[in-house]
Design a protein around this motif. Structure first.
Motif, PDB file in Angstrom:
ATOM      1  N   VAL A  84       0.859  -1.182   0.000  1.00  0.00           N
ATOM      2  CA  VAL A  84       0.000   0.000   0.000  1.00  0.00           C
ATOM      3  C   VAL A  84       0.896   1.234   0.000  1.00  0.00           C
ATOM      4  O   VAL A  84       1.745   1.387   0.896  1.00  0.00           O
ATOM      5  CB  VAL A  84      -0.925   0.020   1.232  1.00  0.00           C
ATOM      6  CG1 VAL A  84      -1.823   1.260   1.212  1.00  0.00           C
ATOM      7  CG2 VAL A  84      -1.775  -1.245   1.265  1.00  0.00           C
ATOM      8  N   ASN A  89      -5.205   5.690   0.334  1.00  0.00           N
ATOM      9  CA  ASN A  89      -6.240   4.966   1.087  1.00  0.00           C
ATOM     10  C   ASN A  89      -6.387   3.568   0.505  1.00  0.00           C
ATOM     11  O   ASN A  89      -6.095   3.299  -0.664  1.00  0.00           O
ATOM     12  CB  ASN A  89      -7.573   5.720   1.050  1.00  0.00           C
ATOM     13  CG  ASN A  89      -8.007   6.036  -0.365  1.00  0.00           C
ATOM     14  OD1 ASN A  89      -7.667   5.314  -1.302  1.00  0.00           O
ATOM     15  ND2 ASN A  89      -8.748   7.115  -0.543  1.00  0.00           N
ATOM     16  N   TYR A  90      -6.849   2.663   1.372  1.00  0.00           N
ATOM     17  CA  TYR A  90      -6.961   1.266   0.954  1.00  0.00           C
ATOM     18  C   TYR A  90      -7.992   0.589   1.852  1.00  0.00           C
ATOM     19  O   TYR A  90      -8.133   0.929   3.035  1.00  0.00           O
ATOM     20  CB  TYR A  90      -5.608   0.552   1.072  1.00  0.00           C
ATOM     21  CG  TYR A  90      -5.568  -0.768   0.348  1.00  0.00           C
ATOM     22  CD1 TYR A  90      -5.292  -0.821  -1.016  1.00  0.00           C
ATOM     23  CD2 TYR A  90      -5.821  -1.959   1.018  1.00  0.00           C
ATOM     24  CE1 TYR A  90      -5.250  -2.018  -1.686  1.00  0.00           C
ATOM     25  CE2 TYR A  90      -5.779  -3.173   0.357  1.00  0.00           C
ATOM     26  CZ  TYR A  90      -5.487  -3.198  -0.998  1.00  0.00           C
ATOM     27  OH  TYR A  90      -5.462  -4.405  -1.664  1.00  0.00           O
ATOM     28  N   ILE A 132      -8.563   1.937   5.514  1.00  0.00           N
ATOM     29  CA  ILE A 132      -7.409   2.786   5.853  1.00  0.00           C
ATOM     30  C   ILE A 132      -7.563   4.065   5.054  1.00  0.00           C
ATOM     31  O   ILE A 132      -7.433   4.063   3.822  1.00  0.00           O
ATOM     32  CB  ILE A 132      -6.077   2.076   5.503  1.00  0.00           C
ATOM     33  CG1 ILE A 132      -5.970   0.744   6.262  1.00  0.00           C
ATOM     34  CG2 ILE A 132      -4.888   2.969   5.833  1.00  0.00           C
ATOM     35  CD1 ILE A 132      -4.746  -0.072   5.884  1.00  0.00           C
ATOM     36  N   MET A 135      -2.658   5.838   4.549  1.00  0.00           N
ATOM     37  CA  MET A 135      -1.673   4.817   4.910  1.00  0.00           C
ATOM     38  C   MET A 135      -0.444   5.463   5.549  1.00  0.00           C
ATOM     39  O   MET A 135       0.171   6.383   4.989  1.00  0.00           O
ATOM     40  CB  MET A 135      -1.262   4.020   3.667  1.00  0.00           C
ATOM     41  CG  MET A 135      -0.292   2.895   3.967  1.00  0.00           C
ATOM     42  SD  MET A 135      -1.032   1.660   5.065  1.00  0.00           S
ATOM     43  CE  MET A 135       0.381   0.646   5.472  1.00  0.00           C
ATOM     44  N   TYR A 139       0.741   1.602  10.276  1.00  0.00           N
ATOM     45  CA  TYR A 139      -0.348   0.693   9.935  1.00  0.00           C
ATOM     46  C   TYR A 139       0.131  -0.530   9.175  1.00  0.00           C
ATOM     47  O   TYR A 139      -0.676  -1.397   8.820  1.00  0.00           O
ATOM     48  CB  TYR A 139      -1.418   1.426   9.111  1.00  0.00           C
ATOM     49  CG  TYR A 139      -2.073   2.580   9.848  1.00  0.00           C
ATOM     50  CD1 TYR A 139      -2.218   2.534  11.236  1.00  0.00           C
ATOM     51  CD2 TYR A 139      -2.534   3.696   9.171  1.00  0.00           C
ATOM     52  CE1 TYR A 139      -2.815   3.582  11.916  1.00  0.00           C
ATOM     53  CE2 TYR A 139      -3.126   4.742   9.841  1.00  0.00           C
ATOM     54  CZ  TYR A 139      -3.256   4.683  11.226  1.00  0.00           C
ATOM     55  OH  TYR A 139      -3.852   5.720  11.901  1.00  0.00           O
ATOM     56  N   ALA A 166       3.962  -1.051   3.794  1.00  0.00           N
ATOM     57  CA  ALA A 166       3.926   0.353   3.380  1.00  0.00           C
ATOM     58  C   ALA A 166       5.069   0.613   2.414  1.00  0.00           C
ATOM     59  O   ALA A 166       6.235   0.368   2.720  1.00  0.00           O
ATOM     60  CB  ALA A 166       4.042   1.268   4.592  1.00  0.00           C
TER      61      ALA A 166
END
Length: 531
Positions: A84, A89-90, A132, A135, A139, A166
């Protein structure tokens, strides 16, 4: 129609028999296009075949099922990895929810297998999903969803792990060369090892790793096959969310003069582009720093040693220099005597002169010594003969002990004659010998002697002062005799005058003496009278 089959053996080939899956078993359930094995056991492992058939064609696909002993909710073998980008956002969704054989289920999410996910303003659990909103690095990690559902009156559950990583945000993904910099020059030494560093930036790309390599005259190292050139694989210097700063070094075991004309170029490449940069070489001028340092060190050490030796043996050095390079005064003047000795009569000084000083100067050092009491003729005028003796001598040696020389009439006359000759430009030089008295009141006599010597030195009358220290000064190798020899005329080993020359000088000396005696006597007498 959709059918499920299973190979009868765990390791099968395409020609091995296939058996339909027994759907009558309570642990097996076919729901729509999915085959559910509920409460799977180790015996359920194997190859399963999904076959789709109609009146004209048949399509099938194989799926291998591996069953593991229960361990925990966070089994590494059941993880699904996703990347991500930072600041994006995810939404995390638990797999296979659309194939559940029941509409009655609930989902529980865990983070790093420790606790329930805590909602925040940037991430929250929304129904069956984890959203999320932005990100962040914090996270990243393992998310596990546990699904509980109803089937045939029983409650079952399954779990699935999602490993979230990430990575760098979206943006330019072209690689860049950081070093060598533009205009940078590498200094090399012919005949020595050289190392060239290529530092590059490789941005993150999904399932891709960039490449960094060196070329020499547009040929890779593999194409050159020269053992002098080696380049180990690049190493990662910095990893920021999979944006890598890497370094690859080109080692040249022995740099040759021909290499100065070659092009050494660094390349970096990924699917988004390629970049390259050549290095600029300049030959280092060899400076023998080690040799210079050693030479300077040896020079300083030698200078220090010579200084120490000079401080310790300065008398010997001066005497040696005089014997090699000094000029014998017998070749430059018409003097008859080297030394005239002045002393107080009927004292210890007289005994010192007659027994020690005269003997050493004449017998050991070869000087011509004049002593008035010994060399004067009877019936002559004392003053005139004294003035003549002093003027015909190169050095006037005055023996002092508590100013006793100035209380004796003859000694005082000799001293004043020497001072007058010096003041009127005659080549007579005054040397004082500070004689230490042997009386009981040694301290008193020594103090008076020092006072006389200081007064003479202050008046700059004496050429030098040499101190007699009794038994310590007796050996010919003592400092007393060496200091005294420095103040006396030079005696070379080979005297560069013939007998004929000596005879002429003697005649000339006799003539000059007869001619100048009255004038010299008059001057010195005048000085004495005024004194």
């Amino acid at each position: 129609m959709l059918f499920w089959y299973r190979h009868t053996r765990s390791h099968t080939s395409d020609h091995e028999p296939e058996e339909p899956v027994d759907l009558s078993l309570r642990t097996v359930l076919k729901y729509r296009g999915a085959l559910w094995i509920q409460l799977a056991s180790m015996q359920d492992s194997g190859m399963y075949i999904c076959m789709l058939r109609n009146m004209t064609s048949c399509v099938k696909i194989s799926v291998r099922l591996e069953v593991f002993p229960p361990n925990s909710l966070c089994n590494d073998t059941l993880q699904h990895k996703i990347s991500v980008p930072i600041q994006s956002n995810y939404t995390l969704r638990c797999p296979n929810l659309q194939h559940l054989p029941s509409n009655t289920y609930n989902v529980t999410w865990y983070y790093e297998c420790r606790s329930n996910i805590i909602n925040s303003y940037m991430m929250e659990v929304h129904g069956d999903e984890v959203v999320i909103y932005q990100m962040l690095t914090m996270y990243a990690g393992l998310y596990t969803c546990v699904v509980h559902y109803q089937s045939n009156g029983h409650t079952f559950h399954y779990s699935h792990g999602i490993n979230v990583k990430a990575v760098s945000s979206k943006g330019p993904k072209q690689p860049k060369i950081l070093n060598p910099a533009v205009g940078e020059t590498n200094t090399v030494t012919v005949g020595k090892k050289a190392d060239f560093v290529c530092r590059a930036f490789l941005p993150y790309l999904d399932d891709e790793q960039g490449q960094v390599w060196w070329s020499i005259n547009n040929k890779t190292l593999e194409e050159l096959s020269d053992s002098r050139y080696t380049s180990p694989a690049f190493r990662v210097l910095l990893n920021y969310h999979d944006d890598l700063t890497v370094e690859r070094v080109l080692n040249v075991s022995q740099f040759n003069a021909d290499d100065l004309s070659k092009e050494f170029r660094c390349y970096v490449h990924n699917s988004q582009g390629i970049a390259s940069r050549a290095i600029t070489l300049t030959e280092e001028v060899y400076i023998p720093s080690v040799e210079l340092g050693c030479g300077l060190g040896v020079t300083l050490a030698l200078a220090l040693l010579l200084f120490v030796l000079y401080r310790v043996f300065w008398l010997e050095v001066h005497l040696l220099y005089r014997s090699w390079f000094g000029t014998d005064e017998r070749d430059t003047d018409d003097k008859e005597y080297d030394v005239y000795i002045s002393y107080a009569r009927n004292t210890e000084e007289e005994e010192f002169v007659m027994t020690t000083l005269r003997h050493v100067l004449e017998s050991e050092f070869g000087y011509t010594v004049c002593i008035f009491d010994r060399d004067s003729l009877p019936g002559g005028t004392v003053t005139e003969e004294t003035l003549q003796f002093v003027s015909r001598s190169r050095r006037l040696l005055v023996i002092l002990s508590a100013c006793s020389a100035f209380r004796d009439g003859q000694a005082l006359l000799e001293f004043r004659a020497g001072v007058a000759a010096m003041l009127h430009g005659a080549s007579v030089k005054l040397v004082l010998i500070q004689f230490k008295s042997g009386n009981k009141d040694t301290t008193k006599h020594t103090s008076k002697t020092h006072t006389c010597v200081k007064e003479l030195q202050r008046a700059r009358i004496a050429l030098a002062v040499v101190r007699w220290e009794g038994e310590k000064s007796t050996p010919l190798t003592s400092h007393f005799w060496k200091r005294l020899r420095l103040q006396l005329p030079v005696r070379t080993s080979v005297h560069a005058t013939t007998n004929h020359t000596e005879h002429n000088q003697t005649a000339k000396h006799t003539h000059n003496t007869k001619q100048q005696s009255p004038e010299t006597a008059e001057l010195m007498m005048e000085t004495i009278q005024h004194s």
